[in-house]
Write an enzyme that holds these catalytic residues in place. Structure first.
Site, PDB file in Angstrom:
ATOM      1  N   GLU A  99       0.819  -1.206   0.000  1.00  0.00           N
ATOM      2  CA  GLU A  99       0.000   0.000   0.000  1.00  0.00           C
ATOM      3  C   GLU A  99       0.859   1.266   0.000  1.00  0.00           C
ATOM      4  OE1 GLU A  99      -3.132  -0.276   2.925  1.00  0.00           O
ATOM      5  OE2 GLU A  99      -3.387  -2.404   2.522  1.00  0.00           O
ATOM      6  N   CYS A 112       3.682   8.545   0.656  1.00  0.00           N
ATOM      7  CA  CYS A 112       4.111   7.728   1.797  1.00  0.00           C
ATOM      8  C   CYS A 112       4.420   6.326   1.262  1.00  0.00           C
ATOM      9  CB  CYS A 112       3.004   7.697   2.855  1.00  0.00           C
ATOM     10  SG  CYS A 112       3.415   6.667   4.270  1.00  0.00           S
ATOM     11  N   CYS A 119       5.667  -6.564   8.339  1.00  0.00           N
ATOM     12  CA  CYS A 119       6.721  -5.987   9.164  1.00  0.00           C
ATOM     13  C   CYS A 119       7.061  -6.987  10.265  1.00  0.00           C
ATOM     14  CB  CYS A 119       6.223  -4.684   9.791  1.00  0.00           C
ATOM     15  SG  CYS A 119       7.484  -3.800  10.730  1.00  0.00           S
ATOM     16  N   CYS A 123       4.543  -3.782  16.378  1.00  0.00           N
ATOM     17  CA  CYS A 123       4.196  -2.780  17.391  1.00  0.00           C
ATOM     18  C   CYS A 123       2.709  -2.948  17.724  1.00  0.00           C
ATOM     19  CB  CYS A 123       4.491  -1.371  16.886  1.00  0.00           C
ATOM     20  SG  CYS A 123       6.219  -1.173  16.426  1.00  0.00           S
ATOM     21  N   CYS A 126      -0.078  -1.011  15.613  1.00  0.00           N
ATOM     22  CA  CYS A 126       0.090  -0.820  14.172  1.00  0.00           C
ATOM     23  C   CYS A 126      -0.474  -2.016  13.403  1.00  0.00           C
ATOM     24  CB  CYS A 126       1.573  -0.635  13.859  1.00  0.00           C
ATOM     25  SG  CYS A 126       1.918  -0.518  12.095  1.00  0.00           S
ATOM     26  N   CYS A 341      -1.663   6.845   9.396  1.00  0.00           N
ATOM     27  CA  CYS A 341      -0.508   6.161  10.013  1.00  0.00           C
ATOM     28  C   CYS A 341      -0.955   4.924  10.764  1.00  0.00           C
ATOM     29  CB  CYS A 341       0.179   7.062  11.035  1.00  0.00           C
ATOM     30  SG  CYS A 341       0.968   8.460  10.338  1.00  0.00           S
TER      31      CYS A 341
END
Ligand code: SAH
Length: 355
Positions: A99, A112, A119, A123, A126, A341
């Site tokens: 994305e 962005c 990942c 976290c 996220c 975010c």
């Protein structure tokens, strides 16, 4: 070379400038051809070798035997009420999607970028982390995100790049460094160093390595808390690189005059937003050339953390300002299309089939 493709041909955008030059030499062509090719790839954002019309037909044919200049496949494109555009791009392995977000502002257009599918760092707050880690993006896949956004007539000019999309950029270090070089170069996208920001979860050794390269792009660090116990709960990477080690790497990071590292702090209600938390942060930032970017939590599924209320956020900001630490509050945009975010990567949940 940084990455291959399911298409048996190698994408020219997976080659560094040096590799493009070597290829041209190997093909017995004069050196200036390499610059002509990079102009086609990044300035004209051409995705078809056949259309590179100032190259001789024989060179185009020779190149096309083993190489291509393909872009990404747009699987889905969404527009938010506040004009943010989110793209879901299919990758050439046909298994994964990535994305990318375009954020228009009055005088700038920011893209962005993602650097990994998924990942490793998981976290707590996220969405990308919840996906797990699938793979690194190749150099071409990172650069092609800019190509595709810039070739979309609905997006404006890309003036700024933030590497804050899916993945941890410093966990794909060599490829990201090459991507930064091409983004910034006049023979590449020609985006000024000050207009490029890389955000890291806080990998201290890689922050040092980045500093040694003297690339001079803006560095942002996802700090969130200066208290090891709290930070470790939010970001498990803190167990490996605790706050003191991270701050040491930041203190030693070479910065040009007037430049500062951005410390990103998402404020969570009752977790890291108290006056004591502000005090600890001020202490930890001692001797670090830093500014703080306070971020309102964007809600992600199955995360019970709650955004800090506006008055607590304002109080936190005032305390930092009193300690002479510059502070900005990040505007959240694109939330209605899950482009804000921390929201990237929820869609699609499973590998996509490219049409
Ligand atoms: N891996 C890098 C870049 C991706 S995250 C990093 O950790 O910095 C980009 C930014 O979005 C980081 O500052 C991150 O802390 C923030 N972020 C992640 N999830 C968020 C959420 N749910 N709400 C608001 N910001 C979030």
């Amino acid at each position: 070379m940084f990455g291959g493709s399911a298409n048996a041909k190698t994408n020219l955008k997976n080659l560094t400038f040096g590799e493009q030059s070597s290829l041209i030499k190997k093909l017995g062509e004069p050196a200036f051809r390499a610059r002509q090719i990079s102009k086609w790839l990044y300035v004209k954002r051409c995705c078809d070798i056949e259309k590179m019309t100032n190259l001789s037909k024989s060179l185009r044919d020779k190149l096309s035997e083993k190489y291509c200049a393909d872009g990404l496949v747009t699987v889905e494109k969404m527009k938010s009420e506040d004009r943010v555009i989110k793209y879901i791009f299919g990758l050439s392995d046909g298994l994964y999607a990535v994305e990318t977000v375009y954020i228009p502002e009055e005088k700038r257009g920011t893209v962005c970028l993602s650097t990994q599918v998924g990942c490793r760092f998981a976290c707590l707050f996220c969405a990308t982390g919840r996906q797990g880690f699938k793979r690194n993006l190749t150099l071409g896949e990172i650069l092609n995100q800019i190509v595709e956004v810039q070739n979309d007539p609905e997006a404006g000019t890309v003036t700024h790049v933030v590497i804050m999309g899916m993945g941890e950029p410093l966990d794909n270090f060599d490829v990201v460094v090459e991507a930064l070089t091409i983004m910034n170069s006049k023979d590449g996208f020609g985006i000024g160093k000050r207009r490029i920001t890389l955000s890291t979860v806080g990998l201290a050794p890689e922050i040092r390595r980045l500093g040694e390269l003297d690339l001079d792009v803006n560095l942002a660090v996802s700090l969130h808390s200066a208290d090891d116990e709290i930070r470790s709960r939010l970001l498990s990477v803190n167990k490996k690189y605790p706050v003191s080690e991270l701050m040491k790497a930041c203190r030693e990071f070479p910065l040009k005059p007037q430049r500062k590292i951005t410390m990103e702090i998402v404020l969570f209600d009752g977790v890291n937003d108290s006056p004591t938390d502000a005090k600890k942060l001020i202490k930890a930032l001692h001797g670090v050339r830093a500014k703080v970017n306070l971020i309102r939590l964007n809600r992600v599924e199955s995360c019970s953390l709650i955004p800090s209320p506006a008055d607590k956020m304002a109080d936190f900001k005032e305390r930092l300002l009193t300690a002479r630490i510059p502070v900005t509050i990040r505007k959240s945009r694109g939330g209605d299309i899950r482009a804000a975010c921390g929201q990237l990567g929820k869609t699609p949940p499973t590998p996509v089939k490219i049409p």
